[in-house]
Design a protein around this motif. Structure first.
Motif, PDB file in Angstrom:
ATOM      1  N   VAL A 185     -43.926  17.844 -20.176  1.00 25.26           N
ATOM      2  CA  VAL A 185     -44.466  17.989 -18.826  1.00 25.26           C
ATOM      3  C   VAL A 185     -45.523  19.082 -18.749  1.00 25.26           C
ATOM      4  CG1 VAL A 185     -42.261  17.278 -17.789  1.00 25.26           C
ATOM      5  CG2 VAL A 185     -42.769  19.698 -18.043  1.00 25.26           C
ATOM      6  N   CYS A 186     -46.311  19.003 -17.711  1.00 30.41           N
ATOM      7  CA  CYS A 186     -47.138  20.109 -17.225  1.00 30.41           C
ATOM      8  C   CYS A 186     -46.513  20.498 -15.894  1.00 30.41           C
ATOM      9  CB  CYS A 186     -48.584  19.675 -17.005  1.00 30.41           C
ATOM     10  SG  CYS A 186     -49.475  19.229 -18.516  1.00 30.41           S
ATOM     11  N   TYR A 187     -46.431  21.784 -15.591  1.00 35.70           N
ATOM     12  CA  TYR A 187     -45.768  22.203 -14.358  1.00 35.70           C
ATOM     13  C   TYR A 187     -46.331  23.535 -13.870  1.00 35.70           C
ATOM     14  CZ  TYR A 187     -43.429  25.713 -17.098  1.00 35.70           C
ATOM     15  OH  TYR A 187     -43.201  26.792 -17.902  1.00 35.70           O
ATOM     16  N   VAL A 188     -46.121  23.778 -12.569  1.00 34.59           N
ATOM     17  CA  VAL A 188     -46.368  25.084 -11.971  1.00 34.59           C
ATOM     18  C   VAL A 188     -45.180  25.377 -11.066  1.00 34.59           C
ATOM     19  CG1 VAL A 188     -47.771  24.130 -10.069  1.00 34.59           C
ATOM     20  CG2 VAL A 188     -47.957  26.553 -10.666  1.00 34.59           C
ATOM     21  N   GLY A 189     -44.684  26.613 -11.122  1.00 35.10           N
ATOM     22  CA  GLY A 189     -43.569  27.037 -10.295  1.00 35.10           C
ATOM     23  C   GLY A 189     -43.983  28.156  -9.363  1.00 35.10           C
ATOM     24  N   VAL A 190     -43.615  28.024  -8.083  1.00 30.36           N
ATOM     25  CA  VAL A 190     -43.976  28.982  -7.050  1.00 30.36           C
ATOM     26  C   VAL A 190     -42.697  29.440  -6.349  1.00 30.36           C
ATOM     27  CG1 VAL A 190     -45.181  29.222  -4.826  1.00 30.36           C
ATOM     28  CG2 VAL A 190     -46.267  28.000  -6.718  1.00 30.36           C
ATOM     29  N   ASN A 191     -42.627  30.715  -6.043  1.00 30.98           N
ATOM     30  CA  ASN A 191     -41.491  31.277  -5.323  1.00 30.98           C
ATOM     31  C   ASN A 191     -41.727  31.092  -3.821  1.00 30.98           C
ATOM     32  OD1 ASN A 191     -39.584  33.038  -4.071  1.00 30.98           O
ATOM     33  ND2 ASN A 191     -39.411  34.147  -6.002  1.00 30.98           N
ATOM     34  N   GLY A 192     -40.775  30.456  -3.138  1.00 32.46           N
ATOM     35  CA  GLY A 192     -40.909  30.217  -1.706  1.00 32.46           C
ATOM     36  C   GLY A 192     -40.858  31.485  -0.873  1.00 32.46           C
TER      37      GLY A 192
ATOM     38  N   GLY B 284     -34.828  10.015 -13.711  1.00 31.30           N
ATOM     39  CA  GLY B 284     -34.945   8.864 -12.814  1.00 31.30           C
ATOM     40  C   GLY B 284     -36.386   8.550 -12.420  1.00 31.30           C
ATOM     41  N   GLN B 285     -37.305   9.480 -12.675  1.00 32.47           N
ATOM     42  CA  GLN B 285     -38.725   9.217 -12.421  1.00 32.47           C
ATOM     43  C   GLN B 285     -39.282   8.395 -13.581  1.00 32.47           C
ATOM     44  OE1 GLN B 285     -40.516  10.095  -9.742  1.00 32.47           O
ATOM     45  NE2 GLN B 285     -39.016  11.425  -8.757  1.00 32.47           N
ATOM     46  N   THR B 286     -40.512   7.940 -13.465  1.00 32.90           N
ATOM     47  CA  THR B 286     -41.149   7.222 -14.562  1.00 32.90           C
ATOM     48  C   THR B 286     -42.191   8.116 -15.222  1.00 32.90           C
ATOM     49  OG1 THR B 286     -42.720   6.243 -13.012  1.00 32.90           O
ATOM     50  CG2 THR B 286     -40.780   4.919 -13.594  1.00 32.90           C
ATOM     51  N   VAL B 287     -42.363   7.921 -16.527  1.00 35.34           N
ATOM     52  CA  VAL B 287     -43.376   8.663 -17.270  1.00 35.34           C
ATOM     53  C   VAL B 287     -44.737   8.373 -16.638  1.00 35.34           C
ATOM     54  CG1 VAL B 287     -44.542   8.891 -19.504  1.00 35.34           C
ATOM     55  CG2 VAL B 287     -42.041   8.725 -19.397  1.00 35.34           C
ATOM     56  N   GLY B 288     -45.517   9.414 -16.476  1.00 42.68           N
ATOM     57  CA  GLY B 288     -46.820   9.318 -15.820  1.00 42.68           C
ATOM     58  C   GLY B 288     -46.768   9.770 -14.371  1.00 42.68           C
ATOM     59  N   SER B 289     -45.561   9.960 -13.840  1.00 35.93           N
ATOM     60  CA  SER B 289     -45.413  10.381 -12.446  1.00 35.93           C
ATOM     61  C   SER B 289     -45.733  11.855 -12.266  1.00 35.93           C
ATOM     62  CB  SER B 289     -43.982  10.143 -11.961  1.00 35.93           C
ATOM     63  OG  SER B 289     -43.677   8.773 -11.913  1.00 35.93           O
ATOM     64  N   SER B 290     -46.193  12.190 -11.072  1.00 34.94           N
ATOM     65  CA  SER B 290     -46.304  13.565 -10.621  1.00 34.94           C
ATOM     66  C   SER B 290     -45.276  13.732  -9.521  1.00 34.94           C
ATOM     67  CB  SER B 290     -47.698  13.863 -10.067  1.00 34.94           C
ATOM     68  OG  SER B 290     -48.653  13.789 -11.095  1.00 34.94           O
ATOM     69  N   VAL B 291     -44.440  14.755  -9.635  1.00 31.65           N
ATOM     70  CA  VAL B 291     -43.379  14.983  -8.667  1.00 31.65           C
ATOM     71  C   VAL B 291     -43.398  16.429  -8.198  1.00 31.65           C
ATOM     72  CG1 VAL B 291     -41.908  13.174  -9.606  1.00 31.65           C
ATOM     73  CG2 VAL B 291     -41.645  15.506 -10.414  1.00 31.65           C
ATOM     74  N   ALA B 292     -42.816  16.643  -7.041  1.00 34.45           N
ATOM     75  CA  ALA B 292     -42.642  17.994  -6.520  1.00 34.45           C
ATOM     76  C   ALA B 292     -41.177  18.162  -6.174  1.00 34.45           C
ATOM     77  CB  ALA B 292     -43.509  18.220  -5.283  1.00 34.45           C
ATOM     78  N   VAL B 293     -40.689  19.371  -6.337  1.00 35.84           N
ATOM     79  CA  VAL B 293     -39.315  19.677  -5.978  1.00 35.84           C
ATOM     80  C   VAL B 293     -39.286  21.024  -5.280  1.00 35.84           C
ATOM     81  CG1 VAL B 293     -38.798  20.644  -8.262  1.00 35.84           C
ATOM     82  CG2 VAL B 293     -36.919  19.897  -6.787  1.00 35.84           C
ATOM     83  N   ALA B 294     -38.558  21.079  -4.186  1.00 32.09           N
ATOM     84  CA  ALA B 294     -38.249  22.338  -3.507  1.00 32.09           C
ATOM     85  C   ALA B 294     -36.758  22.515  -3.725  1.00 32.09           C
ATOM     86  CB  ALA B 294     -38.582  22.260  -2.026  1.00 32.09           C
ATOM     87  N   MET B 295     -36.402  23.472  -4.598  1.00 36.29           N
ATOM     88  CA  MET B 295     -34.994  23.615  -4.958  1.00 36.29           C
ATOM     89  C   MET B 295     -34.373  24.842  -4.336  1.00 36.29           C
ATOM     90  SD  MET B 295     -35.032  24.707  -9.024  1.00 36.29           S
ATOM     91  CE  MET B 295     -36.207  23.495  -9.564  1.00 36.29           C
ATOM     92  N   ASN B 296     -33.165  24.635  -3.804  1.00 39.76           N
ATOM     93  CA  ASN B 296     -32.434  25.765  -3.253  1.00 39.76           C
ATOM     94  C   ASN B 296     -31.961  26.651  -4.413  1.00 39.76           C
ATOM     95  OD1 ASN B 296     -30.142  24.498  -4.315  1.00 39.76           O
ATOM     96  ND2 ASN B 296     -29.392  23.825  -2.332  1.00 39.76           N
ATOM     97  N   ALA B 297     -31.507  27.829  -4.092  1.00 41.16           N
ATOM     98  CA  ALA B 297     -31.113  28.787  -5.134  1.00 41.16           C
ATOM     99  C   ALA B 297     -29.984  28.253  -5.999  1.00 41.16           C
ATOM    100  CB  ALA B 297     -30.716  30.116  -4.505  1.00 41.16           C
ATOM    101  N   ALA B 298     -29.070  27.493  -5.443  1.00 40.08           N
ATOM    102  CA  ALA B 298     -27.956  26.955  -6.218  1.00 40.08           C
ATOM    103  C   ALA B 298     -28.431  26.021  -7.323  1.00 40.08           C
ATOM    104  CB  ALA B 298     -26.976  26.223  -5.300  1.00 40.08           C
TER     105      ALA B 298
ATOM    106  N   THR C 296     -35.800  30.159  -2.855  1.00 46.16           N
ATOM    107  CA  THR C 296     -36.139  28.759  -3.032  1.00 46.16           C
ATOM    108  C   THR C 296     -37.340  28.693  -3.957  1.00 46.16           C
ATOM    109  OG1 THR C 296     -35.287  27.997  -0.892  1.00 46.16           O
ATOM    110  CG2 THR C 296     -37.101  26.735  -1.831  1.00 46.16           C
ATOM    111  N   LEU C 297     -37.311  27.776  -4.909  1.00 50.11           N
ATOM    112  CA  LEU C 297     -38.420  27.595  -5.841  1.00 50.11           C
ATOM    113  C   LEU C 297     -39.058  26.235  -5.611  1.00 50.11           C
ATOM    114  CD1 LEU C 297     -36.707  28.922  -9.086  1.00 50.11           C
ATOM    115  CD2 LEU C 297     -38.011  30.202  -7.374  1.00 50.11           C
ATOM    116  N   VAL C 298     -40.383  26.170  -5.780  1.00 50.27           N
ATOM    117  CA  VAL C 298     -41.125  24.928  -5.620  1.00 50.27           C
ATOM    118  C   VAL C 298     -41.882  24.671  -6.910  1.00 50.27           C
ATOM    119  CG1 VAL C 298     -42.844  23.676  -4.278  1.00 50.27           C
ATOM    120  CG2 VAL C 298     -41.419  25.419  -3.161  1.00 50.27           C
ATOM    121  N   PHE C 299     -41.730  23.467  -7.467  1.00 54.35           N
ATOM    122  CA  PHE C 299     -42.441  23.063  -8.669  1.00 54.35           C
ATOM    123  C   PHE C 299     -43.258  21.823  -8.396  1.00 54.35           C
ATOM    124  CE2 PHE C 299     -39.001  25.479 -10.579  1.00 54.35           C
ATOM    125  CZ  PHE C 299     -39.575  26.062 -11.703  1.00 54.35           C
TER     126      PHE C 299
END
Length: 188
Positions: free
Chosen positions: A106-113, A146-160, A177-180
């Motif tokens: 993957v390529c990714y960027v992570g940001v602190n909420g 569960g995603q497909t290869v080639g997809s771009s996705v975003a996630v906002a994840m709670n601390a847990a 909260t982290l956002v990728f």
């Protein structure tokens, strides 16, 4: 976007490497640099409409998918937090479905909420990262499996689903909260 460049977070956590190593508990991850797996480093043009906007428990976030030549953007109205992890497909790929225990590239960027700061980015380094999904924090696995290869996705994840106890070396405090934004290049 409030951007703060930090040294690779896992260098603090694992003495060398990437935050993905921290995500995977300092397990095997590989940074690659071939043209097919390079991550674009150019910033997106101003005025591009976000592919996903999410109002959180507090604040909001807007995410724009990467293109072949530009990195994604994550704009935070801080402090941003979510009670439950949220995953959104920014652009669907046409490759195979990624299994829960796959090794993903993957390529990714992570940001602190909390403050909108970038704490890690393979886009800034220009190189993709490969790691086993069964060794990463739950929110990262939820975003990719569960995603497909080639997809771009975003996630906002709670601390847990991220770092319940925080990750101080990366500027992540307990409860953050982290956002990728993630581009799935391959899985096997």
């Amino acid at each position: 976007m409030n951007v703060s460049r930090m040294a690779t977070a896992a260098a603090f956590v694992c003495s060398a490497g990437l935050l993905v190593l921290a995500l995977s508990g300092c397990g095997p991850a590989t940074e690659t640099a071939t043209a097919a797996t390079a991550c674009p480093t150019a910033a997106a043009q101003d005025g591009v409409q976000p592919d996903w906007t999410l109002v959180g428990t507090t604040g909001s976030v807007a995410v724009t998918a990467p293109t072949e030549t530009t990195a994604p953007t994550i704009t935070v109205a801080a402090p941003f937090s979510v009670a439950e992890t949220q995953v959104h497909t920014l652009q669907a790929g046409d490759g195979p479905v990624v299994a829960d225990s796959a090794t993903a590239s993957v390529c990714y960027v992570g940001v602190n909420g909390r403050d909108g700061a970038v704490f890690d980015s393979s886009y800034q380094r220009g190189d993709s990262v490969e790691f086993p999904l069964d060794g990463v924090v739950p929110g990262f696995q939820k975003a990719i499996a569960g995603q497909t290869v080639g997809s771009s996705v975003a996630v906002a994840m709670n601390a847990a689903d991220g770092y319940p106890q925080g990750q101080p070396a990366a500027g992540i405090l307990p409860g953050d909260t982290l956002v990728f934004a993630i581009k799935i290049l391959g899985a096997g």
